[in-house]
Design an enzyme around this catalytic site. Structure first.
Site, PDB file in Angstrom:
ATOM      1  N   CYS A   1      -5.863   0.980  -3.072  1.00 31.62           N
ATOM      2  CA  CYS A   1      -5.754  -0.132  -4.025  1.00 31.62           C
ATOM      3  C   CYS A   1      -6.455  -1.387  -3.525  1.00 31.62           C
ATOM      4  CB  CYS A   1      -4.287  -0.421  -4.349  1.00 31.62           C
ATOM      5  SG  CYS A   1      -3.302  -0.987  -2.951  1.00 31.62           S
TER       6      CYS A   1
ATOM      7  N   CYS B   1      -5.079   4.480  -8.115  1.00 33.88           N
ATOM      8  CA  CYS B   1      -3.952   4.996  -7.335  1.00 33.88           C
ATOM      9  C   CYS B   1      -3.741   6.475  -7.663  1.00 33.88           C
ATOM     10  CB  CYS B   1      -2.680   4.200  -7.640  1.00 33.88           C
ATOM     11  SG  CYS B   1      -1.238   4.798  -6.728  1.00 33.88           S
TER      12      CYS B   1
ATOM     13  N   ASP C   1       7.414  -9.476   8.352  1.00 29.63           N
ATOM     14  CA  ASP C   1       7.763  -8.215   7.687  1.00 29.63           C
ATOM     15  C   ASP C   1       9.111  -7.624   8.086  1.00 29.63           C
ATOM     16  OD1 ASP C   1       5.489  -8.176   6.213  1.00 29.63           O
ATOM     17  OD2 ASP C   1       4.519  -6.538   7.271  1.00 29.63           O
TER      18      ASP C   1
END
Length: 388
Positions: A257, A206, A141
């Protein structure tokens, strides 16, 4: 010394076996060729959907995401690994209790970047020592790598509509890591099928409307500027007032989500002790955290991803959650926060007191209004008093 005369398949098989021994739950191999989503990524940046994450938009970063060989000269292969981090809420009542905060599951214990990076570097060293001489670099990441695309190319799953990598009958609660190497390997078949089908549960669920479906290249689209994870972690300044009520009691990151994704009914609890929730991070008291000092913040979140938000960012989020709770019980803690040294904390505390709206809350706002020097905080106080 490297083993002699191994076939490419044998090399890949040995790497896969070693990676699994090191605790990686899934391992795949893909060629490190140019991204199929390079143009889509450039359009996303051009539309400004990355918000304040300027590091994503740098010219060199865009070029590296388009072509891994720019990132690692001579890169020919990607070893992609995944570690499962799912853990159920210790108290199922927490998400529905507005007096307690929700921390995204990935951030409830140690920072996965450190743990996975250390293991990936060890894996690369092992490859170089035991199998074949290689040059490369490990990423978790922190580099300009499109990990989820590489993971899908390595057969680990598909790029879900929620922007996560989803593995069949294993779900999407996965940390991804990559080693780019300058050697050929035997590659896995790419995961070609999109199992989301017509399901749009994540898009519908969402709260802030951050998920936008798929673009013409088939990549899921997200307006990061509206994502709760972005708002509570990456955004350094004030959270837009119109989005604050939608955040609820989520104070660091968001799993909505993923929680609504049908494939996550197959998710199994992680066996990695470092990913089990620390005491106090699974449903913390919002009132208690609102009065946290810098010293307490530094001690409590040592080695935790939450340090990324810094104290001022975390308390900003907590203030918003307290405002959404709307209970008079929160007034004393928010009144103290009105005098915090950080304008970011004072301003959001003012908004929260305005939401609560009791006489005690209004008295606290009027008292601070008399001495507040910061223009933005004064604006928030005026809004809280119904004068803005």
């Amino acid at each position: 010394m490297p083993t002699q005369a191994l076939s490419l398949q044998q090399v890949s098989d040995r790497i896969r076996q070693k990676a699994r021994e090191m605790g990686f739950g899934a391992v795949g191999f893909a060629p490190a060729h140019a991204s199929a989503y390079g143009d889509a990524y450039a359009r996303w940046i051009a539309e400004g959907m990355h918000g304040e994450m300027a590091y994503l938009a740098r010219e060199d970063a865009v070029a590296k995401r388009r072509e891994p060989a720019v990132l690692v000269p001579g890169a020919r292969s990607a070893v992609v690994v995944a570690m499962e981090y799912f853990n159920a809420d210790a108290d199922p009542a927490v998400p529905g209790d507005p007096s307690r905060g929700i921390v995204a599951r990935y951030a409830r214990n140690h920072d996965y970047h450190d743990l996975m990076k250390e293991r990936l570097i060890a894996l690369q060293d092992w490859i170089n020592t035991e199998l074949l001489p290689v040059r490369g670099r490990a990423y978790v990441d922190t580099g300009a790598v499109l990990e989820r695309e590489l993971a899908s190319r390595a057969g680990l799953g598909w790029f879900g509509r929620n922007t996560m990598l989803i593995q069949p009958r294993r779900g999407s609660y996965w940390f991804l890591g990559t080693i780019l190497l300058d050697a050929e390997l035997a590659y896995d078949a790419p995961f070609a099928r999109d199992h989301c089908g017509t399901c749009a549960a994540c898009v519908s669920a969402c709260p802030t409307g951050a998920l936008l479906g798929r673009d013409e290249a088939g990549a899921p689209r997200m307006d990061a500027r509206r994502c709760i994870s972005y708002l509570t972690i990456e955004l350094r300044g004030p959270i837009p007032r119109d989005l604050r009520p939608m955040i609820g009691n989520r104070i660091y990151g968001c799993d909505i989500c993923q929680e609504v994704c049908p494939w996550n009914r197959f998710a199994t609890p992680s066996s990695e002790e470092a990913f089990l929730a620390r005491e106090g991070l699974d449903g913390p008291s919002l009132i208690e955290w609102m009065t946290m000092t810098q010293e307490e913040f530094s001690a409590r979140f040592k080695g935790s991803p939450i340090k990324r938000a810094k104290r001022r960012g975390l308390l900003r989020n907590v203030a918003v959650a307290l405002g959404n709770w709307g209970s008079p019980e929160a007034v004393p803690a928010l009144a103290i926060a009105l005098h915090d040294e950080e304008p970011l904390v004072r301003g959001h505390a003012a908004w929260a007191l305005g939401r609560i709206g009791t006489e005690a809350a209004r008295q606290a706002l009027r008292g601070r209004e008399e001495v507040e020097q910061d223009a933005w905080v004064r604006e928030e106080i005026a809004v809280g008093l119904g004068e803005g």
